[in-house]
Structure formats: structure tokens, C-alpha cells
Design a protein around this motif. Sequence first.
Motif, mmCIF file in Angstrom:
data_model
loop_
_atom_site.group_PDB
_atom_site.id
_atom_site.type_symbol
_atom_site.label_atom_id
_atom_site.label_comp_id
_atom_site.label_asym_id
_atom_site.label_seq_id
_atom_site.Cartn_x
_atom_site.Cartn_y
_atom_site.Cartn_z
ATOM 1 N N TRP A 1 17.841 21.403 57.768
ATOM 2 C CA TRP A 1 16.706 22.055 58.787
ATOM 3 C C TRP A 1 15.389 21.908 58.307
ATOM 4 N N THR A 2 15.211 21.919 56.860
ATOM 5 C CA THR A 2 13.935 21.740 56.416
ATOM 6 C C THR A 2 13.316 20.520 56.260
ATOM 7 N N SER A 3 14.281 19.497 56.433
ATOM 8 C CA SER A 3 13.849 17.963 56.076
ATOM 9 C C SER A 3 12.994 17.467 57.510
ATOM 10 N N GLU A 4 12.137 16.784 57.118
ATOM 11 C CA GLU A 4 11.295 15.988 58.143
ATOM 12 C C GLU A 4 11.814 14.926 58.853
ATOM 13 N N ASN A 5 12.943 14.278 57.903
ATOM 14 C CA ASN A 5 13.568 12.964 58.624
ATOM 15 C C ASN A 5 14.588 13.411 59.458
ATOM 16 N N HIS A 6 14.991 14.429 59.656
ATOM 17 C CA HIS A 6 16.185 14.601 60.317
ATOM 18 C C HIS A 6 15.869 15.682 61.397
ATOM 19 N N PRO A 7 15.898 15.435 62.754
ATOM 20 C CA PRO A 7 15.272 16.490 63.766
ATOM 21 C C PRO A 7 16.433 17.265 63.752
ATOM 22 N N SER A 8 16.274 18.783 64.213
ATOM 23 C CA SER A 8 17.337 19.741 64.239
ATOM 24 C C SER A 8 17.959 19.669 65.483
ATOM 25 N N LEU A 9 19.141 20.192 65.202
ATOM 26 C CA LEU A 9 20.083 20.081 66.554
ATOM 27 C C LEU A 9 20.522 21.567 66.985
ATOM 28 N N SER A 10 20.850 21.441 68.311
ATOM 29 C CA SER A 10 21.306 23.023 68.563
ATOM 30 C C SER A 10 22.695 22.573 69.656
ATOM 31 N N GLY A 11 23.426 23.514 69.957
ATOM 32 C CA GLY A 11 24.667 23.335 70.779
ATOM 33 C C GLY A 11 25.376 24.664 71.303
ATOM 34 N N LEU B 1 11.338 28.218 64.723
ATOM 35 C CA LEU B 1 12.054 29.600 64.489
ATOM 36 C C LEU B 1 12.758 30.170 65.614
ATOM 37 N N ASP B 2 12.290 29.733 66.661
ATOM 38 C CA ASP B 2 12.777 30.119 68.117
ATOM 39 C C ASP B 2 14.078 29.489 68.536
ATOM 40 N N THR B 3 14.149 28.183 67.782
ATOM 41 C CA THR B 3 15.326 27.489 67.868
ATOM 42 C C THR B 3 16.449 28.124 67.215
ATOM 43 N N GLN B 4 16.083 28.399 66.076
ATOM 44 C CA GLN B 4 17.138 29.280 65.161
ATOM 45 C C GLN B 4 17.502 30.526 65.547
ATOM 46 N N LYS B 5 16.519 31.139 66.365
ATOM 47 C CA LYS B 5 16.868 32.680 66.983
ATOM 48 C C LYS B 5 17.816 32.163 68.099
ATOM 49 N N THR C 1 30.679 31.641 61.951
ATOM 50 C CA THR C 1 29.315 30.778 62.228
ATOM 51 C C THR C 1 28.159 31.770 62.610
ATOM 52 N N LEU C 2 28.467 33.064 63.062
ATOM 53 C CA LEU C 2 27.449 33.908 63.263
ATOM 54 C C LEU C 2 26.683 34.060 61.917
ATOM 55 N N LEU C 3 27.416 34.469 60.904
ATOM 56 C CA LEU C 3 26.787 34.764 59.465
ATOM 57 C C LEU C 3 26.011 33.655 59.092
ATOM 58 N N TYR C 4 26.427 32.433 59.211
ATOM 59 C CA TYR C 4 25.824 31.364 58.896
ATOM 60 C C TYR C 4 24.428 31.215 59.457
ATOM 61 N N HIS C 5 24.323 31.147 60.705
ATOM 62 C CA HIS C 5 23.278 31.112 61.440
ATOM 63 C C HIS C 5 22.169 32.463 61.405
ATOM 64 N N GLN C 6 22.728 33.462 61.011
ATOM 65 C CA GLN C 6 21.912 34.645 60.612
ATOM 66 C C GLN C 6 21.163 34.354 59.355
ATOM 67 N N LYS C 7 21.956 33.843 58.480
ATOM 68 C CA LYS C 7 21.390 33.378 56.931
ATOM 69 C C LYS C 7 20.303 32.351 57.207
ATOM 70 N N ARG C 8 20.401 31.448 58.056
ATOM 71 C CA ARG C 8 19.520 30.290 58.299
ATOM 72 C C ARG C 8 18.147 31.161 58.857
ATOM 73 N N LEU C 9 18.318 32.025 60.106
ATOM 74 C CA LEU C 9 17.445 32.407 60.457
ATOM 75 C C LEU C 9 16.452 33.273 59.543
ATOM 76 N N GLU C 10 17.021 33.991 58.733
ATOM 77 C CA GLU C 10 16.265 34.650 57.661
ATOM 78 C C GLU C 10 15.464 33.478 56.841
ATOM 79 N N GLU C 11 16.105 32.355 56.491
ATOM 80 C CA GLU C 11 15.382 31.537 55.863
ATOM 81 C C GLU C 11 14.271 30.836 56.453
ATOM 82 N N SER C 12 14.517 30.562 57.953
ATOM 83 C CA SER C 12 13.558 30.137 58.795
ATOM 84 C C SER C 12 12.337 30.923 58.709
ATOM 85 N N THR C 13 12.695 32.447 59.057
ATOM 86 C CA THR C 13 11.840 33.382 59.054
ATOM 87 C C THR C 13 10.767 33.232 58.081
#
Length: 203
Positions: free
Chosen positions: A22-32, A177-181, A152-164
Motif C-alpha cells: 500500500w505504501t510503496s510508490e512503485n506499486h499502485p493500489s488495487l481494489s475489487g 484514504l478514501d480508497t481504503q475506506k 477480510t474485514l478485519l484485515y481492511h479495518q487494520k489497513r484503514l487504521e494504518e492509512s488514517t
Amino acid sequence: MKPVVRSICIGGLLLALSGCNWTSENHPSLSGTIEAIELPIVAEVGGLVTNVTIEEGSAVKKGQVLVQIDKRSYQITVAEAQAALDQATARLEEARAGSRDTTIQRSMANVQQANANIQLAQARKNQAEAGKARAAEQMTQTESQWQGAQQTLLYHQKRLEESTALFEKGAISAKDLDTQKEAVSQAKTQADQWAAQVAQTQA
């Protein structure tokens, strides 16, 4: 593994891999988007559930007894058929003792009918047992999908906390941040859908 289940697992893996970079500049974020599938359960015969041997969210194994259905209705049917057979057999013996051909034939027909009723009652009992086994297997699959959605939900919630935290430090943009939300929202919807399916299956 069914195609739908395999698709869900692959989708979850892609989301997990995208989150790791997520935080790497060389890899774009993905969503699905993870689409749910309903698993309807149709009881072939009616019956009263007398005992549930597991608790919600418990891990189960193939062949494990999950619920028990009251067998008294089938036992009563078999007992009635057996009583009719016994009565017909008694009449047959009585008829043979009196050498009455017509009565003997009628009694033999009654015995055959009683035997047929017993076989039918036994077949219905076997059908009910098979239906219960299929329902238990479907419930196991549904609970497994629900547990996966919760993880999966717990994983994304943790990622949201980090992204915030990163957003507050200015390390990521508001769009990131909106993408992670949105990922959390989709995961929660998925988990809620499977929770409702589990409740319906247990009912």
C-alpha cells in the motif's frame, strides 16, 4: 472447490497482496468487489430439530453431526405399518386354519400391502437422513465463507487504521484514504451478507 468459492478466495488474495504494497510508490493500489452467492436449503421432509451439537462460528468436520431431528414421526409410521403387518399375518393364519381360499387371498394381499408400507416408511426415513446430511454440509460451507469474510474485514479495518495515521502525517493522499475506506465498506457488506446467510441456514 466450487468456481464461486474459488473466485472469492482469489479476490481476497488479490486484495491482501495489494494491501501489503500500500505504501510503496512503485506499486499502485488495487481494489475489487467480492460478490456473494446464496445457498438455498430446501428441506425434503419436515421435522423438529431436537438438538444442535455445535455453536455458532465453530469449526466442523465432514461427517460430523451438527443437528438432530426428532425421529418419532418416522418411528411411529414404521410402528403403524408393522402393526398392520402383524394384524394381516394373524388374519392370514386364521384364514388358513379355516381353509377359506378367498379369505386367505385377501389376507395375503393385506400382508403384501403392509410390507410395502413398511418399505415406504423406511425409504422416507432414509430420505430424511440424506436431506439432513446435505443441509449440514451446506451450513458448513456457508459458515466457512462467513469466517473468511470476517477475516477480510478485519484485515481492511487494520489497513484503514494504518492509512488514517499516514494521512494525518501527510504520507498519503485523501484519495488513498478514501480508497481504503471503500475497501472496508465492501468487506463489511460481504461479511454482513454471509452472516445473514448463516442465520438463514441455521433457521
